[in-house]
Every structure is written in structure tokens, then in C-alpha cells.
Write an enzyme that holds these catalytic residues in place. Structure first.
Site, short mmCIF file in Angstrom:
data_model
loop_
_atom_site.label_atom_id
_atom_site.label_comp_id
_atom_site.label_asym_id
_atom_site.label_seq_id
_atom_site.Cartn_x
_atom_site.Cartn_y
_atom_site.Cartn_z
N GLU A 181 -8.05 29.35 -63.46
CA GLU A 181 -7.12 30.34 -63.05
C GLU A 181 -6.36 31.40 -63.96
OE1 GLU A 181 -7.17 27.06 -59.88
OE2 GLU A 181 -6.83 27.38 -62.00
N CYS A 212 -0.36 27.63 -62.54
CA CYS A 212 -1.55 28.83 -62.33
C CYS A 212 -0.90 29.69 -61.10
CB CYS A 212 -2.65 28.19 -61.59
SG CYS A 212 -3.59 27.58 -63.17
N HIS A 269 -6.37 26.51 -67.80
CA HIS A 269 -6.90 26.32 -66.55
C HIS A 269 -7.73 27.61 -66.07
CE1 HIS A 269 -3.58 23.40 -65.30
NE2 HIS A 269 -3.89 23.18 -66.43
N CYS A 296 -2.45 24.89 -59.39
CA CYS A 296 -1.52 24.07 -59.81
C CYS A 296 0.07 24.91 -59.76
CB CYS A 296 -1.50 23.40 -61.00
SG CYS A 296 -1.57 24.40 -62.67
#
Length: 167
Positions: A54, A85, A52, A82
């Protein structure tokens, strides 16, 4: 620069991510008003479910500075983080996170998410190892989300999402 300015930098990273074959999700990490790391969504290209934006941004900063503690930084992303993260940010001791759009504004394909997830609520429950309380908040949230930032509008994919501009 303002929170919105930093989210705009994350949006720039998201556009680059999409041009490179990834999801249009990006993030930047700021320390003392300067960008110290950029993250793009690399899930599909790398075949890595942890890729992801992040998490990649956090990885990039830790690798660049050879550290694990990112205290006194602020993470900005295009999308509400999420659970993975948010937890990564907590492990890295990042005290503040701001984002451009809530997860509820994205495609229904994100059904793997935790039911009734809210990173702002979860952030209030996280006490960092520095002793600080994590702060998580949306910058263009709810009624303030520009239509161009929403991936979904009226149940249909927003064609403007990949062409985000701010006046």
C-alpha cells in the site's frame, strides 16, 4: 468494475510480488475507474520495513503525478492495511480503502501488529484534511473470504494462497 474486480487486480500484483521474491501482497490505486498506480510488497527485497504494497502504491502515484494529495482515489489491497499504511493513506488524503482479507487471516508471524487492531474501526476515527471521513472496509471479509484468499487455514499455511483464482 466492482470492488471485488479491483481487489482481483491487487491480487494480480500480489502474485507478481511473490514471483519477484516478495510477500504475496499487492495493491492498486483507482481514480475515475482507472488504475493509476500499483504497489507490491518490497520489504524483503529492498530491506525496507516501510516497503509495504500500500505504501509503495501511494509512493508510485505521488511520484507519477508529482502530487501529495490523492483525494478522489480508492486504494484496494489484498490484505487489511497495517497502521503505517492506513496513516500513509490518511496523509495522502485517500478517502476510501478496501481489502481482501483481514490481518487475522494471515500467518502468526505478524505479531508486531497492534493488539486489537482493526483498520475499519481506526478508519472511522480518521478525518482527512479534505474534511472527508475515511472509509475502510473488507470486500471478502469474515465468512465471505474465499478459502483460496486465506493464507492460514486450520492453523496451517494454505497451499492455495499463491494460486488465487476467482470463477
Amino acid at each position: 468494475m466492482t470492488h471485488k474486480d479491483y481487489v482481483r487486480l491487487a491480487i494480480r500484483a500480489a502474485k507478481e510480488s511473490e514471483l519477484e521474491g516478495g510477500a504475496a501482497i499487492g495493491s492498486v490505486l483507482i481514480r475515475n475507474g482507472k488504475v493509476i498506480a500499483i504497489g507490491k510488497s518490497l520489504v524483503w527485497q529492498s530491506k525496507d520495513p516501510t516497503g509495504h504494497a500500500e505504501s509503495n502504491c501511494i509512493r508510485n502515484a505521488c511520484s507519477k503525478f508529482n502530487i501529495l494529495d490523492l483525494d478522489n482515489t480508492i486504494l484496494y489491497g489484498t490484505l487489511e492495511p497495517c497502521g503505517m499504511c492506513l496513516s500513509s493513506a490518511a496523509w495522502a488524503n485517500i478517502p476510501e480503502i478496501y481489502f481482501g482479507a483481514y490481518r487475522k487471516d494471515v500467518e502468526p508471524a505478524n505479531r508486531y501488529e497492534i493488539v486489537d487492531w482493526g483498520s475499519e474501526t481506526m478508519g472511522k476515527k480518521i478525518r482527512l484534511h479534505s474534511g472527508k471521513q475515511m472509509r475502510v472496509g473488507g470486500v471478502f471479509c469474515e465468512k465471505n473470504v474465499p478459502s483460496s484468499l486465506k493464507i492460514m487455514q486450520d492453523g496451517k499455511r494454505n497451499p492455495k494462497f499463491t494460486k488465487i483464482t476467482f470463477q
